[in-house]
Design a protein around this motif. Structure first.
Motif, PDB file in Angstrom:
ATOM      1  N   ILE A   1       3.165  -1.729   6.041  1.00  0.00           N
ATOM      2  CA  ILE A   1       2.707  -0.434   6.555  1.00  0.00           C
ATOM      3  C   ILE A   1       1.186  -0.403   6.549  1.00  0.00           C
ATOM      4  CG2 ILE A   1       2.691   2.065   6.125  1.00  0.00           C
ATOM      5  CD1 ILE A   1       5.538   1.503   4.815  1.00  0.00           C
ATOM      6  N   ASN A   2       0.607  -0.080   7.702  1.00  0.00           N
ATOM      7  CA  ASN A   2      -0.842  -0.136   7.893  1.00  0.00           C
ATOM      8  C   ASN A   2      -1.535   1.214   7.820  1.00  0.00           C
ATOM      9  OD1 ASN A   2      -0.749  -3.000   8.535  1.00  0.00           O
ATOM     10  ND2 ASN A   2       0.172  -2.376  10.478  1.00  0.00           N
ATOM     11  N   SER A   3      -0.834   2.290   8.166  1.00  0.00           N
ATOM     12  CA  SER A   3      -1.472   3.599   8.232  1.00  0.00           C
ATOM     13  C   SER A   3      -0.417   4.688   8.091  1.00  0.00           C
ATOM     14  CB  SER A   3      -2.216   3.748   9.563  1.00  0.00           C
ATOM     15  OG  SER A   3      -2.999   4.913   9.591  1.00  0.00           O
ATOM     16  N   ILE A   4      -0.855   5.863   7.623  1.00  0.00           N
ATOM     17  CA  ILE A   4       0.026   7.016   7.467  1.00  0.00           C
ATOM     18  C   ILE A   4      -0.650   8.229   8.092  1.00  0.00           C
ATOM     19  CG2 ILE A   4       1.262   8.507   5.842  1.00  0.00           C
ATOM     20  CD1 ILE A   4       0.938   6.269   3.751  1.00  0.00           C
ATOM     21  N   ILE A   5       0.068   8.975   8.906  1.00  0.00           N
ATOM     22  CA  ILE A   5      -0.477  10.217   9.467  1.00  0.00           C
ATOM     23  C   ILE A   5       0.542  11.338   9.284  1.00  0.00           C
ATOM     24  CG2 ILE A   5      -1.914   9.005  11.135  1.00  0.00           C
ATOM     25  CD1 ILE A   5       0.064   9.842  13.323  1.00  0.00           C
ATOM     26  N   ALA A   6       0.035  12.553   9.137  1.00  0.00           N
ATOM     27  CA  ALA A   6       0.906  13.721   9.048  1.00  0.00           C
ATOM     28  C   ALA A   6       1.356  14.121  10.444  1.00  0.00           C
ATOM     29  CB  ALA A   6       0.169  14.879   8.386  1.00  0.00           C
ATOM     30  N   SER A   7       2.615  14.546  10.552  1.00  0.00           N
ATOM     31  CA  SER A   7       3.132  14.947  11.869  1.00  0.00           C
ATOM     32  C   SER A   7       3.853  16.276  11.819  1.00  0.00           C
ATOM     33  CB  SER A   7       4.071  13.866  12.416  1.00  0.00           C
ATOM     34  OG  SER A   7       5.206  13.728  11.595  1.00  0.00           O
TER      35      SER A   7
ATOM     36  N   ILE B   1       1.511   1.122 -10.384  1.00  0.00           N
ATOM     37  CA  ILE B   1       2.908   1.400 -10.046  1.00  0.00           C
ATOM     38  C   ILE B   1       3.531   0.270  -9.236  1.00  0.00           C
ATOM     39  CG2 ILE B   1       2.624   3.911 -10.118  1.00  0.00           C
ATOM     40  CD1 ILE B   1       2.437   3.857  -7.030  1.00  0.00           C
ATOM     41  N   TYR B   2       2.693  -0.706  -8.825  1.00  0.00           N
ATOM     42  CA  TYR B   2       3.160  -1.775  -7.935  1.00  0.00           C
ATOM     43  C   TYR B   2       2.078  -2.848  -7.935  1.00  0.00           C
ATOM     44  CZ  TYR B   2       3.924  -3.994  -3.322  1.00  0.00           C
ATOM     45  OH  TYR B   2       4.102  -4.874  -2.298  1.00  0.00           O
ATOM     46  N   ARG B   3       2.470  -4.116  -7.921  1.00  0.00           N
ATOM     47  CA  ARG B   3       1.493  -5.191  -8.027  1.00  0.00           C
ATOM     48  C   ARG B   3       1.073  -5.786  -6.690  1.00  0.00           C
ATOM     49  NH1 ARG B   3       3.137  -8.708 -13.446  1.00  0.00           N
ATOM     50  NH2 ARG B   3       2.977  -6.955 -14.908  1.00  0.00           N
ATOM     51  N   GLY B   4       1.696  -5.336  -5.619  1.00  0.00           N
ATOM     52  CA  GLY B   4       1.307  -5.825  -4.297  1.00  0.00           C
ATOM     53  C   GLY B   4       0.179  -5.004  -3.705  1.00  0.00           C
ATOM     54  N   SER B   5      -0.111  -5.243  -2.430  1.00  0.00           N
ATOM     55  CA  SER B   5      -1.242  -4.581  -1.766  1.00  0.00           C
ATOM     56  C   SER B   5      -0.826  -3.255  -1.147  1.00  0.00           C
ATOM     57  CB  SER B   5      -1.822  -5.486  -0.672  1.00  0.00           C
ATOM     58  OG  SER B   5      -2.450  -6.611  -1.234  1.00  0.00           O
ATOM     59  N   PHE B   6      -1.686  -2.252  -1.322  1.00  0.00           N
ATOM     60  CA  PHE B   6      -1.570  -0.988  -0.604  1.00  0.00           C
ATOM     61  C   PHE B   6      -2.567  -0.995   0.550  1.00  0.00           C
ATOM     62  CE2 PHE B   6      -0.124   0.802  -4.834  1.00  0.00           C
ATOM     63  CZ  PHE B   6       1.180   1.038  -4.423  1.00  0.00           C
TER      64      PHE B   6
ATOM     65  N   GLY C   1       2.317   0.068   1.687  1.00  0.00           N
ATOM     66  CA  GLY C   1       1.626  -1.174   1.977  1.00  0.00           C
ATOM     67  C   GLY C   1       2.539  -2.328   2.281  1.00  0.00           C
ATOM     68  N   LEU C   2       2.328  -3.417   1.544  1.00  0.00           N
ATOM     69  CA  LEU C   2       2.950  -4.699   1.825  1.00  0.00           C
ATOM     70  C   LEU C   2       4.470  -4.613   1.798  1.00  0.00           C
ATOM     71  CD1 LEU C   2       1.820  -7.611   2.296  1.00  0.00           C
ATOM     72  CD2 LEU C   2       2.238  -8.027  -0.127  1.00  0.00           C
ATOM     73  N   ARG C   3       5.092  -5.253   2.791  1.00  0.00           N
ATOM     74  CA  ARG C   3       6.547  -5.407   2.860  1.00  0.00           C
ATOM     75  C   ARG C   3       7.300  -4.084   2.758  1.00  0.00           C
ATOM     76  NH1 ARG C   3       8.603 -10.239   2.795  1.00  0.00           N
ATOM     77  NH2 ARG C   3      10.548  -9.517   1.845  1.00  0.00           N
ATOM     78  N   GLY C   4       6.706  -3.028   3.317  1.00  0.00           N
ATOM     79  CA  GLY C   4       7.402  -1.756   3.398  1.00  0.00           C
ATOM     80  C   GLY C   4       7.519  -0.988   2.105  1.00  0.00           C
ATOM     81  N   ASN C   5       6.731  -1.332   1.110  1.00  0.00           N
ATOM     82  CA  ASN C   5       6.768  -0.594  -0.149  1.00  0.00           C
ATOM     83  C   ASN C   5       6.096   0.771   0.011  1.00  0.00           C
ATOM     84  OD1 ASN C   5       7.823  -2.241  -2.659  1.00  0.00           O
ATOM     85  ND2 ASN C   5       6.807  -3.707  -1.288  1.00  0.00           N
ATOM     86  N   ILE C   6       6.809   1.837  -0.365  1.00  0.00           N
ATOM     87  CA  ILE C   6       6.351   3.218  -0.200  1.00  0.00           C
ATOM     88  C   ILE C   6       6.601   3.976  -1.505  1.00  0.00           C
ATOM     89  CG2 ILE C   6       6.478   5.309   1.215  1.00  0.00           C
ATOM     90  CD1 ILE C   6       8.076   3.630   3.286  1.00  0.00           C
TER      91      ILE C   6
END
Length: 333
Positions: A269-275, A224-229, A244-249
């Motif tokens: 973006i380095n990490s995701i947590i539920a809040s 779905i995307y060629r950059g890094s997750f 991941g890279l450059r704010g791609n979500i």
């Protein structure tokens, strides 16, 4: 979460990986260990445990007072995981893996390979015995005995078809060349995560892969995307989010296709947590925290602008592992 980021943030910290020593050096006791580069943090159910630069591991029961653990290595540690409140593992450069059986106060070496010159980037245990350690250039180790023995695996199912054909030919004609190619032909594996019904692996070159048999076999998902997750998370309802890279979500609901989330902020973006219910915090470089709720993305900017590598929610506070140590902020009601 990671390979490019750690190479940039921790050039000095990683110098220790250049020397080949018979015995790793123990981490140096620092007066301000909670102010150094920290790359990952976990809440064990009893205390907080964070890892980072020069083998630093710190623990706290209140997010205010931090104690430095006894650690048998000075490499940059990149990830930490626990199974219960006492048994934990951390990994880092030189394919180093260490283990604690007392909640993080004392650590023992399980694996190190100074000649490999590759970092482990994430570690996951699905039980007290079964675990995985993943990293640069397709690094993949698995244990079934709590880390007493780590078996190296090559996930050829994640190769592109042309690469698989090339390796099959090379294996017959040039065995030494085959070994050299398998050491670097796969992308970096940045994150491994367990969900309610599968394991997910994300990484470089848009890698998304899953396993439905507890890691025995892996299948690459549609690109779905060629950059890094660098980050992935899911909830009990089956909603998934990857970034991941450059704010791609990207996000998706059960049975639906991945959809890009509009974002004009290019912080990696380095990490995701539920809040909370249907709410996520995406922790990023440059002191950025993305809030994602009900398909809406908002941006919070921290004043110091330092990279946030990971965080946990503890007693209604966000406790962050960052480029310059522990940061704590209250959670909005």
């Amino acid at each position: 979460m990671k390979y490019m980021l750690y190479a940039g943030l921790a050039a000095v910290a990683s110098l220790s990986t250049l020397s080949i020593a018979a015995e790793p050096l123990a981490a140096i006791v620092a007066t301000k260990a909670d102010k150094t580069l920290l790359t990952d943090i976990e809440y064990t159910g009893k205390q907080l445990v964070a890892v980072g630069k020069h083998g630093t591991i710190i623990t706290s029961s209140n997010a205010k007072n931090w104690q430095q653990a006894s650690v048998p290595t000075q490499v940059l540690l990149t990830a930490v995981a626990f199974s219960g409140s006492q048994l934990g593992w951390a990994c880092g450069h030189d394919a180093t893996i260490i283990h604690t059986n007392d909640g993080g106060a004392n650590w023992q070496l399980q694996q190190v390979n100074t000649q490999l010159d590759k970092p482990c980037l994430d570690i996951l245990f699905t039980s007290e015995l079964h675990g995985f350690a993943v990293g640069a250039y397709g690094m993949f180790y698995e244990t079934s005995d709590g880390g007493k023995h780590w078996q190296k695996r090559f996930l050829d199912s994640l190769l592109f078809a042309d690469d698989r054909d090339y390796l099959n030919d090379l294996k017959e004609s040039d065995p030494q060349g085959y070994e050299a190619e398998t050491a670097s032909i796969l992308p970096h594996f940045n994150r491994i995560v367990t969900t309610k019904d599968k394991l997910m692996l994300v990484g470089e070159m848009g890698l998304l892969a899953h396993s439905t048999d507890n890691g025995k076999t892996w299948q690459r998902d549609e690109e779905i995307y060629r950059g890094s997750f660098f980050a992935y998370a899911s909830d009990e309802q089956g909603q998934e989010i990857v970034a991941g890279l450059r704010g791609n979500i990207f996000s998706r609901q059960v049975g639906e296709q991945w959809q890009p989330i509009s974002n004009n902020k290019t912080a990696t973006i380095n990490s995701i947590i539920a809040s909370g219910d249907n709410q996520w915090l995406l922790l990023a470089n440059s002191g950025v925290i993305f809030h994602y709720k009900n398909n809406q993305l908002t941006i919070e900017q921290l004043a110091d602008g330092k990279a946030i590598l990971d965080a946990v929610i503890f007693e209604n506070q966000l406790v962050m592992a960052s480029e310059n140590g522990i940061k704590v902020k209250g959670m909005a009601p």
